[in-house]
Design an enzyme around this catalytic site. Structure first.
Site, short mmCIF file in Angstrom:
data_model
loop_
_atom_site.label_atom_id
_atom_site.label_comp_id
_atom_site.label_asym_id
_atom_site.label_seq_id
_atom_site.Cartn_x
_atom_site.Cartn_y
_atom_site.Cartn_z
N SER A 7 -89.56 -6.51 -28.57
CA SER A 7 -88.86 -7.45 -27.68
C SER A 7 -89.80 -7.97 -26.59
O SER A 7 -89.69 -9.12 -26.17
CB SER A 7 -87.62 -6.80 -27.07
N ASN A 8 -90.73 -7.13 -26.13
CA ASN A 8 -91.70 -7.61 -25.14
C ASN A 8 -92.67 -8.62 -25.75
O ASN A 8 -93.05 -9.60 -25.11
CB ASN A 8 -92.47 -6.44 -24.53
N ARG A 59 -108.64 8.61 -33.36
CA ARG A 59 -108.10 7.49 -32.58
C ARG A 59 -109.14 6.38 -32.40
O ARG A 59 -108.81 5.19 -32.39
CB ARG A 59 -107.69 7.96 -31.18
N MET A 84 -97.39 2.55 -29.03
CA MET A 84 -97.06 3.97 -28.81
C MET A 84 -98.21 4.89 -29.21
O MET A 84 -97.98 6.04 -29.60
CB MET A 84 -95.78 4.33 -29.58
N ARG A 85 -99.43 4.42 -29.09
CA ARG A 85 -100.60 5.26 -29.34
C ARG A 85 -101.44 5.31 -28.07
O ARG A 85 -101.50 4.31 -27.34
CB ARG A 85 -101.48 4.69 -30.47
N ASN A 101 -100.87 -3.12 -20.02
CA ASN A 101 -99.85 -2.25 -20.61
C ASN A 101 -98.55 -2.42 -19.84
O ASN A 101 -98.54 -2.71 -18.65
CB ASN A 101 -100.30 -0.78 -20.52
N HIS A 103 -94.98 -0.30 -18.98
CA HIS A 103 -94.45 1.07 -19.01
C HIS A 103 -93.09 1.09 -18.30
O HIS A 103 -92.94 0.51 -17.22
CB HIS A 103 -95.43 2.02 -18.30
N VAL A 138 -103.83 8.09 -19.08
CA VAL A 138 -102.62 7.48 -19.66
C VAL A 138 -101.69 6.98 -18.55
O VAL A 138 -101.44 7.68 -17.57
CB VAL A 138 -101.88 8.52 -20.54
N GLU A 168 -88.72 -5.80 -17.90
CA GLU A 168 -90.04 -5.85 -18.54
C GLU A 168 -90.32 -7.25 -19.07
O GLU A 168 -91.42 -7.79 -18.92
CB GLU A 168 -90.12 -4.85 -19.69
C1 GRF Z 1 -90.86 -0.80 -23.78
O1 GRF Z 1 -89.79 -0.31 -23.06
C2 GRF Z 1 -92.16 -0.36 -23.17
O2 GRF Z 1 -92.09 -0.15 -21.82
C3 GRF Z 1 -92.42 0.93 -23.88
O3 GRF Z 1 -91.97 0.72 -25.19
C4 GRF Z 1 -90.91 -0.23 -25.18
C5 GRF Z 1 -91.18 -1.26 -26.21
O4 GRF Z 1 -90.08 -2.08 -26.46
N1 GRF Z 1 -93.80 1.31 -23.76
P1 GRF Z 1 -90.25 -3.37 -27.39
O5 GRF Z 1 -90.90 -2.91 -28.68
O6 GRF Z 1 -91.08 -4.37 -26.68
O7 GRF Z 1 -88.86 -3.87 -27.64
#
Ligand code: GRF
Length: 195
Positions: A7-8, A59, A84-85, A101, A103, A138, A168
């Site tokens: 979604s971001n 990694r 998520m890595r 990033n 968060h 991190v 976000e």
């Molecule tokens: C977000 O809430 C971000 O902060 C976190 O993972 C989520 C990703 O959401 N690190 P999306 O995949 O952008 O919907």
């Protein structure tokens, strides 16, 4: 870069297409073949490359591949939009000051996994989200933009996460523009917020 629903990622694309961000999303990289972000890229017509982390024991090797695919697309700036890595110096050094990033907490509170659950467990009344430049530690690095979100008594994990995510989507385009402004001093940046 995305691992989840994307979604971001979509919010960034929309901010560029007819929105306030004078930039172009040229490529998405995913590490998970079945993530929602990949479907969104298809729908939005954005080239998507899969670099599955399970194909790499180190990694650094994943990051080398990811950096190479960005280099091939000549990207100016990279956004970890729900990646998520943990990234390594291989990628960080390839994009110094150009790796953003997002968060779901008001950093430096609640670093790491499940920041929303951490906030609920701590009983805070205010949390939020942070867009920041990536450094080796991190969820650290210079903060670009934050948005605060109240924790309501009626909140559960899902409702709070959804309200944080809406914020976000608002702050990430501004973070990209701010990162670009910082780079402007070296004459290297292109994206900017208009209006
Ligand atoms: C977000 O809430 C971000 O902060 C976190 O993972 C989520 C990703 O959401 N690190 P999306 O995949 O952008 O919907």
């Amino acid at each position: 870069m995305a691992s989840g629903q994307g979604s971001n990622f979509e919010a960034l694309v929309r901010a560029c297409r007819g929105g306030p961000l004078n930039a172009e999303v040229v490529q998405l990289v995913v590490n998970n073949p079945v993530c929602g972000a990949r479907q969104r890229a298809k729908r939005l017509g954005i080239p998507c490359q899969l670099h599955d982390h399970r194909d790499h024991s180190l990694r650094q090797d994943l990051d080398r591949q990811v950096a190479a695919s960005f280099a091939a697309s000549d990207v100016d700036l990279v956004v970890m939009a729900g990646w998520m890595r943990i990234v390594t110096p291989v990628l960080i050094a390839a994009y110094p000051g150009r790796l953003v990033n997002i968060h779901p907490s008001l950093l430096p509170s609640f670093r790491g996994l499940d920041a929303v659950g951490q906030a609920l467990a701590a009983g805070v009344t205010l949390t939020g989200c942070t867009a920041h430049l990536v450094e080796e530690a991190v969820d650290a690095g210079p903060i670009l933009v934050q948005a605060a979100v109240p924790v309501l008594r009626s909140d559960d994990h899902g409702s709070l996460a959804a309200r944080i995510q809406a914020q976000e989507h608002r702050i990430l385009p501004f973070a990209v523009a701010l990162a670009a402004l910082r780079l402007d001093q070296t004459g290297a940046a292109t994206p900017a917020i208009q209006g």
